[in-house]
Design an enzyme around this catalytic site. Structure first.
Site, PDB file in Angstrom:
ATOM      1  N   PHE A 256       0.834  -1.206   0.000  1.00 50.16           N
ATOM      2  CA  PHE A 256       0.000   0.000   0.000  1.00 50.16           C
ATOM      3  C   PHE A 256       0.865   1.252   0.000  1.00 50.16           C
ATOM      4  CE2 PHE A 256      -2.231   3.328   2.499  1.00 50.16           C
ATOM      5  CZ  PHE A 256      -3.306   3.521   1.650  1.00 50.16           C
TER       6      PHE A 256
ATOM      7  N   ILE B 277       0.403   5.831  -0.149  1.00 52.34           N
ATOM      8  CA  ILE B 277      -0.566   6.935  -0.088  1.00 52.34           C
ATOM      9  C   ILE B 277       0.140   8.273   0.048  1.00 52.34           C
ATOM     10  CG2 ILE B 277      -0.786   6.711   2.439  1.00 52.34           C
ATOM     11  CD1 ILE B 277      -3.737   7.594   2.137  1.00 52.34           C
TER      12      ILE B 277
ATOM     13  N   ASN C  46       8.386   9.421  10.158  1.00 51.27           N
ATOM     14  CA  ASN C  46       7.067   9.832   9.646  1.00 51.27           C
ATOM     15  C   ASN C  46       5.974   9.416  10.640  1.00 51.27           C
ATOM     16  OD1 ASN C  46       4.969  10.631   8.021  1.00 51.27           O
ATOM     17  ND2 ASN C  46       5.646   9.492   6.209  1.00 51.27           N
TER      18      ASN C  46
ATOM     19  N   VAL D 102       2.691   6.723  10.535  1.00 46.36           N
ATOM     20  CA  VAL D 102       2.638   5.541  11.411  1.00 46.36           C
ATOM     21  C   VAL D 102       1.344   5.556  12.219  1.00 46.36           C
ATOM     22  CG1 VAL D 102       3.716   4.401  13.402  1.00 46.36           C
ATOM     23  CG2 VAL D 102       5.151   5.301  11.555  1.00 46.36           C
TER      24      VAL D 102
ATOM     25  N   TYR E 289      -1.651   4.645  10.053  1.00 43.39           N
ATOM     26  CA  TYR E 289      -1.692   3.208   9.756  1.00 43.39           C
ATOM     27  C   TYR E 289      -2.116   2.401  10.981  1.00 43.39           C
ATOM     28  CZ  TYR E 289       1.006   4.599   5.612  1.00 43.39           C
ATOM     29  OH  TYR E 289       1.414   5.187   4.450  1.00 43.39           O
ATOM     30  N   GLU E 290      -1.613   2.805  12.161  1.00 47.71           N
ATOM     31  CA  GLU E 290      -1.992   2.088  13.384  1.00 47.71           C
ATOM     32  C   GLU E 290      -3.493   2.210  13.640  1.00 47.71           C
ATOM     33  OE1 GLU E 290       2.106   2.112  16.064  1.00 47.71           O
ATOM     34  OE2 GLU E 290       0.667   3.738  16.315  1.00 47.71           O
TER      35      GLU E 290
HETATM   36  C1  LIG Z   1       0.836  10.140   5.907  1.00 49.71           C
HETATM   37  C2  LIG Z   1      -0.385  10.894   5.440  1.00 49.71           C
HETATM   38  C3  LIG Z   1      -1.030  10.162   4.262  1.00 49.71           C
HETATM   39  C4  LIG Z   1      -1.399  10.966   6.598  1.00 49.71           C
HETATM   40  O1  LIG Z   1      -2.547  11.619   6.148  1.00 49.71           O
HETATM   41  P1  LIG Z   1      -3.436  12.529   7.126  1.00 49.71           P
HETATM   42  O2  LIG Z   1      -4.687  12.850   6.393  1.00 49.71           O
HETATM   43  O3  LIG Z   1      -2.621  13.652   7.655  1.00 49.71           O
HETATM   44  O4  LIG Z   1      -3.723  11.474   8.308  1.00 49.71           O
HETATM   45  P2  LIG Z   1      -4.873  11.544   9.422  1.00 49.71           P
HETATM   46  O5  LIG Z   1      -5.309  12.939   9.677  1.00 49.71           O
HETATM   47  O6  LIG Z   1      -5.941  10.573   9.035  1.00 49.71           O
HETATM   48  O7  LIG Z   1      -4.109  10.911  10.681  1.00 49.71           O
HETATM   49  C5  LIG Z   1      -2.918  11.471  11.151  1.00 49.71           C
HETATM   50  C6  LIG Z   1      -2.737  11.105  12.609  1.00 49.71           C
HETATM   51  O8  LIG Z   1      -1.382  11.381  12.982  1.00 49.71           O
HETATM   52  C7  LIG Z   1      -1.384  12.242  14.110  1.00 49.71           C
HETATM   53  N1  LIG Z   1      -0.166  13.013  14.052  1.00 49.71           N
HETATM   54  C8  LIG Z   1       0.121  14.127  13.341  1.00 49.71           C
HETATM   55  N2  LIG Z   1       1.367  14.534  13.567  1.00 49.71           N
HETATM   56  C9  LIG Z   1       1.913  13.633  14.438  1.00 49.71           C
HETATM   57  C10 LIG Z   1       3.196  13.503  15.062  1.00 49.71           C
HETATM   58  N3  LIG Z   1       4.162  14.379  14.813  1.00 49.71           N
HETATM   59  N4  LIG Z   1       3.369  12.468  15.911  1.00 49.71           N
HETATM   60  C11 LIG Z   1       2.398  11.578  16.154  1.00 49.71           C
HETATM   61  N5  LIG Z   1       1.169  11.652  15.588  1.00 49.71           N
HETATM   62  C12 LIG Z   1       0.943  12.673  14.758  1.00 49.71           C
HETATM   63  C13 LIG Z   1      -2.649  13.038  13.959  1.00 49.71           C
HETATM   64  O9  LIG Z   1      -3.007  13.649  15.177  1.00 49.71           O
HETATM   65  C14 LIG Z   1      -3.618  11.916  13.534  1.00 49.71           C
HETATM   66  O10 LIG Z   1      -3.935  11.060  14.598  1.00 49.71           O
HETATM   67  P3  LIG Z   1      -5.257  11.231  15.500  1.00 49.71           P
HETATM   68  O11 LIG Z   1      -6.419  11.097  14.571  1.00 49.71           O
HETATM   69  O12 LIG Z   1      -5.162  10.141  16.490  1.00 49.71           O
HETATM   70  O13 LIG Z   1      -5.210  12.598  16.095  1.00 49.71           O
HETATM   71  C15 LIG Z   1      -0.019  12.345   5.022  1.00 49.71           C
HETATM   72  O14 LIG Z   1       0.569  12.994   6.121  1.00 49.71           O
HETATM   73  C16 LIG Z   1       0.942  12.402   3.826  1.00 49.71           C
HETATM   74  O15 LIG Z   1       0.518  12.337   2.693  1.00 49.71           O
HETATM   75  N6  LIG Z   1       2.271  12.555   4.090  1.00 49.71           N
HETATM   76  C17 LIG Z   1       3.273  12.697   3.014  1.00 49.71           C
HETATM   77  C18 LIG Z   1       3.416  11.444   2.181  1.00 49.71           C
HETATM   78  C19 LIG Z   1       3.674  10.246   3.060  1.00 49.71           C
HETATM   79  O16 LIG Z   1       4.430  10.318   4.017  1.00 49.71           O
HETATM   80  N7  LIG Z   1       3.014   9.127   2.727  1.00 49.71           N
HETATM   81  C20 LIG Z   1       3.162   7.887   3.481  1.00 49.71           C
HETATM   82  C21 LIG Z   1       4.365   7.148   3.043  1.00 49.71           C
HETATM   83  S1  LIG Z   1       4.617   5.641   3.971  1.00 49.71           S
END
Ligand SMILES: CC(C)(COP(=O)(O)OP(=O)(O)OC[C@H]1O[C@@H](n2cnc3c(N)ncnc32)[C@H](O)[C@@H]1OP(=O)(O)O)[C@@H](O)C(=O)NCCC(=O)NCCS
Length: 181
Positions: free
Chosen positions: A98, A100, A140, A144, A147-148
């Site tokens: 997967f 994203i 990241n 993480v 995904y969790e």
């Molecule tokens: C990874 C990614 C897809 C996540 O998407 P997103 O829409 O921001 O994710 P969500 O809002 O659904 O969830 C993020 C969670 O992380 C938490 N979070 C944010 N920053 C954080 C940090 N520094 N430490 C821990 N948790 C954190 C948020 O609070 C949220 O958790 P919660 O719902 O329990 O509060 C997005 O950040 C992204 O596209 N990143 C760049 C590309 C990438 O890294 N892709 C993944 C490659 S493996």
């Protein structure tokens, strides 16, 4: 699941609570490519340099025989905010990987989690996959956490497996298994 749940077929297998996953079109490149090329988005991905709009279009057009790639669209505004995919689908092990990305202005609003959950459900319920895995940089934490929340479990750490920002970083292997076998 009881018998009636088992037989229930969702009306929209690619629709979640916040997003709908839809086909990628070459015309998505104009809007999505600049969002994809944001350095903060790229920093979580294997591709570290920006790509041209033509490169994005080419990726959309390339046939993906062992995968599914889709646009993430918000349910409320029908706005394209990213993309995700399942690749390396293996019929033998019933597994896939997967990937994203979500546009930075839309981070931390639940979209990434909902898109991941929807794609995992699609992989298990429509493609009959058993295992979906991924690699994520240990730095990241947002990814993480997302995904969790979906149910991915850490399976191990690949020490110093990537180089980012002038230093080696660990890469975490995560996966989720279908509870249907
Ligand atoms: C990874 C990614 C897809 C996540 O998407 P997103 O829409 O921001 O994710 P969500 O809002 O659904 O969830 C993020 C969670 O992380 C938490 N979070 C944010 N920053 C954080 C940090 N520094 N430490 C821990 N948790 C954190 C948020 O609070 C949220 O958790 P919660 O719902 O329990 O509060 C997005 O950040 C992204 O596209 N990143 C760049 C590309 C990438 O890294 N892709 C993944 C490659 S493996």
């Amino acid at each position: 699941l009881n018998q009636s749940d088992r037989q229930a077929v969702p009306d929209h297998p690619l629709q979640g609570e916040l997003v709908r996953l839809r086909a990628l079109e070459p015309s998505d490149a104009a809007l999505l490519n600049p969002l994809f090329c944001d350095p903060d988005v790229l920093s979580g991905l294997e591709m570290t340099w920006p790509q041209s709009e033509a490169g994005f279009e080419e990726w959309v057009r390339v046939p993906k025989p062992d995968g599914v790639a889709v646009v993430i669209e918000t349910l409320d505004g029908r706005e394209a905010i990213g993309a995700c995919d399942l690749r390396g689908i293996s019929l033998r092990s019933r597994s896939a990987e997967f990937g994203i990305w979500v546009a930075k202005p839309r981070w931390n609003q639940g979209y990434g989690t909902d898109a991941t959950r929807t794609m995992v459900r699609y992989g298990f319920d429509q493609l009959n996959l058993h295992r979906i895995s991924l690699h994520v940089y240990a730095t990241n934490l947002r990814a993480v956490r997302a995904y969790e929340k979906v149910g991915f479990v850490v399976e191990g750490t690949l020490r110093d497996a990537q180089f980012l920002g002038g230093r080696h970083i660990d890469v975490i292997a995560m996966a989720i298994l279908s509870d249907r076998g």
